[in-house]
Design a protein around this motif. Structure first.
Motif, short mmCIF file in Angstrom:
data_model
loop_
_atom_site.label_atom_id
_atom_site.label_comp_id
_atom_site.label_asym_id
_atom_site.label_seq_id
_atom_site.Cartn_x
_atom_site.Cartn_y
_atom_site.Cartn_z
N LEU A 157 44.59 35.30 28.40
CA LEU A 157 45.94 35.37 27.83
C LEU A 157 46.26 36.77 27.31
N TRP A 158 45.24 37.52 26.88
CA TRP A 158 45.48 38.93 26.55
C TRP A 158 46.01 39.64 27.80
N THR A 159 45.37 39.39 28.92
CA THR A 159 45.77 40.02 30.17
C THR A 159 47.17 39.60 30.58
N VAL A 160 47.49 38.32 30.40
CA VAL A 160 48.84 37.84 30.72
C VAL A 160 49.88 38.58 29.89
N GLY A 161 49.62 38.73 28.58
CA GLY A 161 50.55 39.45 27.72
C GLY A 161 50.69 40.90 28.14
N ALA A 294 54.06 50.89 42.42
CA ALA A 294 53.41 49.87 43.27
C ALA A 294 51.93 49.76 42.92
N GLN A 295 51.27 50.89 42.68
CA GLN A 295 49.86 50.85 42.33
C GLN A 295 49.64 50.20 40.96
N ASN A 296 50.56 50.44 40.05
CA ASN A 296 50.48 49.80 38.75
C ASN A 296 50.56 48.29 38.89
N LEU A 297 51.44 47.82 39.78
CA LEU A 297 51.57 46.39 40.04
C LEU A 297 50.28 45.83 40.63
N VAL A 298 49.68 46.55 41.58
CA VAL A 298 48.42 46.10 42.19
C VAL A 298 47.33 46.00 41.12
N LEU A 299 47.25 46.99 40.25
CA LEU A 299 46.23 46.97 39.20
C LEU A 299 46.47 45.82 38.23
N ASN A 300 47.73 45.54 37.92
CA ASN A 300 48.03 44.42 37.03
C ASN A 300 47.62 43.09 37.67
N LEU A 301 47.85 42.96 38.97
CA LEU A 301 47.42 41.75 39.67
C LEU A 301 45.90 41.64 39.67
N ALA A 302 45.21 42.78 39.80
CA ALA A 302 43.75 42.77 39.72
C ALA A 302 43.28 42.34 38.34
N LEU A 303 44.00 42.77 37.30
CA LEU A 303 43.68 42.35 35.94
C LEU A 303 43.78 40.83 35.80
N LEU A 353 40.30 50.19 41.16
CA LEU A 353 40.69 48.80 41.38
C LEU A 353 39.51 47.85 41.11
N VAL A 354 38.31 48.23 41.57
CA VAL A 354 37.13 47.41 41.30
C VAL A 354 36.85 47.36 39.80
N TYR A 355 36.97 48.51 39.13
CA TYR A 355 36.78 48.55 37.67
C TYR A 355 37.75 47.59 36.99
N THR A 356 39.01 47.62 37.39
CA THR A 356 40.03 46.77 36.77
C THR A 356 39.70 45.30 36.95
N PHE A 357 39.33 44.91 38.16
CA PHE A 357 39.03 43.52 38.46
C PHE A 357 37.82 43.03 37.66
N MET A 359 36.38 44.47 34.97
CA MET A 359 36.57 44.56 33.53
C MET A 359 37.37 43.38 33.00
N ALA A 360 38.37 42.93 33.75
CA ALA A 360 39.16 41.79 33.31
C ALA A 360 38.28 40.56 33.15
N GLY A 361 37.37 40.34 34.11
CA GLY A 361 36.45 39.22 33.99
C GLY A 361 35.41 39.44 32.91
N ALA A 362 34.90 40.66 32.82
CA ALA A 362 33.87 40.96 31.83
C ALA A 362 34.38 40.81 30.41
N SER A 363 35.65 41.14 30.19
CA SER A 363 36.19 41.07 28.83
C SER A 363 36.26 39.65 28.30
N ASN A 364 36.18 38.65 29.18
CA ASN A 364 36.17 37.27 28.70
C ASN A 364 35.01 37.01 27.75
N ILE A 365 33.90 37.70 27.98
CA ILE A 365 32.71 37.46 27.16
C ILE A 365 32.90 37.93 25.73
N THR A 366 33.88 38.82 25.48
CA THR A 366 34.08 39.31 24.12
C THR A 366 34.64 38.25 23.19
N GLN A 367 35.20 37.18 23.74
CA GLN A 367 35.63 36.07 22.90
C GLN A 367 34.57 34.99 22.80
N VAL A 368 33.58 35.03 23.70
CA VAL A 368 32.55 33.99 23.76
C VAL A 368 31.32 34.37 22.95
#
Length: 446
Positions: A157-161, A294-303, A353-357, A359-368
């Motif tokens: 939800l952080w990413t969604v915001g 366009a690249q910003n949009l792609v990165l946001n989708l990767a997030l 792009l790989v970093y973005t993808f 990192m978005a998954g890795a950051s989930n662990i910061t709440q767990v």
């Protein structure tokens, strides 16, 4: 007083606790701080160019405004996490969003850097309280078997915001007036969260730790449908409540190693993350990409996709291998960007792009991870401490990165952030505990 847990009965000794509508309600209302934080950080990063023109901001003021909410997060997490251990989770959980809603709305009239900085400090202070109390409360209500996915979903939800704020700011003309309306729009989700939180009860785990077992039992019966103790609760002490845990016990023998690991792991992960995504537009322009929108949009989708898909390994893998593996991948990605800094923008976009993808998954662990590192009596203080110290690191990174980009360039900037991630990898390999099956209810004995 020792804060270590005793061994608990095997999970097979009792049927799994079911997921109820109340669990989903607490999870949904806890989304509020993460969504609001992502939205606030994304918005300020996007509107800073417009505000820099209208307010004639220096580089110092840009860095201060970009990091202001993070500074507030530090003080809110440290202060109110401890308060939540002393007076309970529920009051802090409810009233912090009054502050967030009011301060967010007031940004509409903040036409100078000073007033805007103060308001964003207040927003960060309220969000910091929620980062300490929200995951704490949710972890104490959530069934153990689903704790990882419920807590991990908070970061999604952080990413969604963040992504929503980026989409809005990408397709709206950013005049000074529009920038202030966008900043103030953060009051709308904050108000909705405030209304939905009315009626959420106190944590039964906290009540039991205070010797208020009858109140805890009533909450379990009413909200969780528990008519008999779970395997964890059966081991809970029934004597008089122990003395209140002291803040210094975070650094006592047996707990200090977990606290130390939590500080470094959390800080090393979020420092480059917050810095990079606060100044995404500047980084993309530095990469000499023609269609940065366009690249910003792609990165946001990767997030977004990385955050959602990252929930599965958080739930299925152990916390330790997930943390070490993602740190290693992230380190390699930023190191490649540093080494290839002279290459074309499109070549640099691949590791970015790989970093973005990842990192978005890795950051989930910061709440767990943080709630699982501490027993009930110290959980609010511990989670608040980790969030607070991590936000100091985030604020430092957010303040330093624009200066680094302008003076050192993208290569050296990515290089020093890769070293931060390398530190996180090494510390996780040395100290990361496995907490997937750790108890977070009152099966902690004192």
């Amino acid at each position: 007083m020792s804060t270590q847990a005793t061994s608990t009965p095997p999970a097979a000794s009792a049927p799994p606790e079911p997921l109820t509508g109340f669990h989903l309600r607490v999870t949904a209302t806890t989304f509020g701080a993460n969504f609001s934080d992502g939205y606030a950080l994304g918005t300020i990063g996007a509107v800073l160019p417009a505000l820099s023109t209208s307010m004639h901001l220096s580089g110092i003021w840009q860095g201060l405004l970009g990091s202001s909410a993070l500074i507030g997060l530090f003080f809110g997490s440290i202060t109110l996490g401890r308060v939540a251990d002393a007076i309970g989770r529920q009051k802090v959980y409810l009233y912090n969003f009054v502050l967030i809603a009011l301060a967010s709305a007031a940004q509409l009239w903040a036409h100078g850097p000073g007033p805007l900085f103060v308001l964003r400090l207040l927003i960060g202070f309220g969000l910091g309280a929620d980062y300490a109390v929200g995951p704490t409360l949710l972890s104490e209500f959530a069934p153990r078997r689903l704790r990882g996915v419920l807590l991990g979903s908070l970061t999604v939800l952080w990413t969604v915001g963040y992504v929503l704020s980026n989409i809005l700011t990408s397709y709206l003309p950013l005049t000074d007036t529009a920038a202030h309306w966008l900043l103030a729009s953060g009051a709308l989700p904050a108000l909705l969260v405030l209304l939905l939180r009315i009626g959420i009860p106190e944590s039964p785990s906290w009540l039991a730790s205070q010797g208020r077992a009858d109140e805890a039992a009533r909450i379990r019966r009413r909200y969780l449908g528990q008519t008999s103790p779970t395997a964890e609760q059966a081991t809970a002490p029934t004597a008089e409540p122990p003395p209140a845990a002291r803040y210094g016990e975070l650094f006592a023998r047996g707990q200090a190693a977990k606290t130390r690991f939590g500080v470094i792991f959390y800080s090393a992960q979020v420092l480059p993350y917050f810095a990079i995504y606060t100044f995404m537009s500047q980084i993309l322009s530095t990469l000499r990409i023609d269609d940065a929108t366009a690249q910003n949009l792609v990165l946001n989708l990767a997030l977004l996709s990385g955050g959602v898909l990252g929930l599965w390994p958080v739930q299925r893998m152990g916390r330790r291998p997930f943390t070490i593996g993602t740190f290693a991948v992230l380190t390699v990605c930023l190191a490649l960007m540093a080494v290839l800094s002279g290459a074309s923008g499109w070549a640099l976009m691949i590791p970015f792009l790989v970093y973005t993808f990842v990192m978005a998954g890795a950051s989930n662990i910061t709440q767990v991870y943080p709630p699982e590192l501490f027993p009930t009596a110290l959980r609010g203080s511990g989670v608040g401490f980790l969030n607070g110290t991590s936000r100091v690191a985030s604020a430092v990174g957010t303040f330093v990165l624009p200066v680094s980009l302008s003076r050192l360039g993208v290569g050296w900037s990515m290089g020093w952030m890769a070293l931060v991630l390398l530190l996180g990898t090494a510390v996780s390999m040395a100290w990361a505990p496995e907490t997937r099956d750790a108890p977070t209810a009152e099966d902690w004995h004192h």
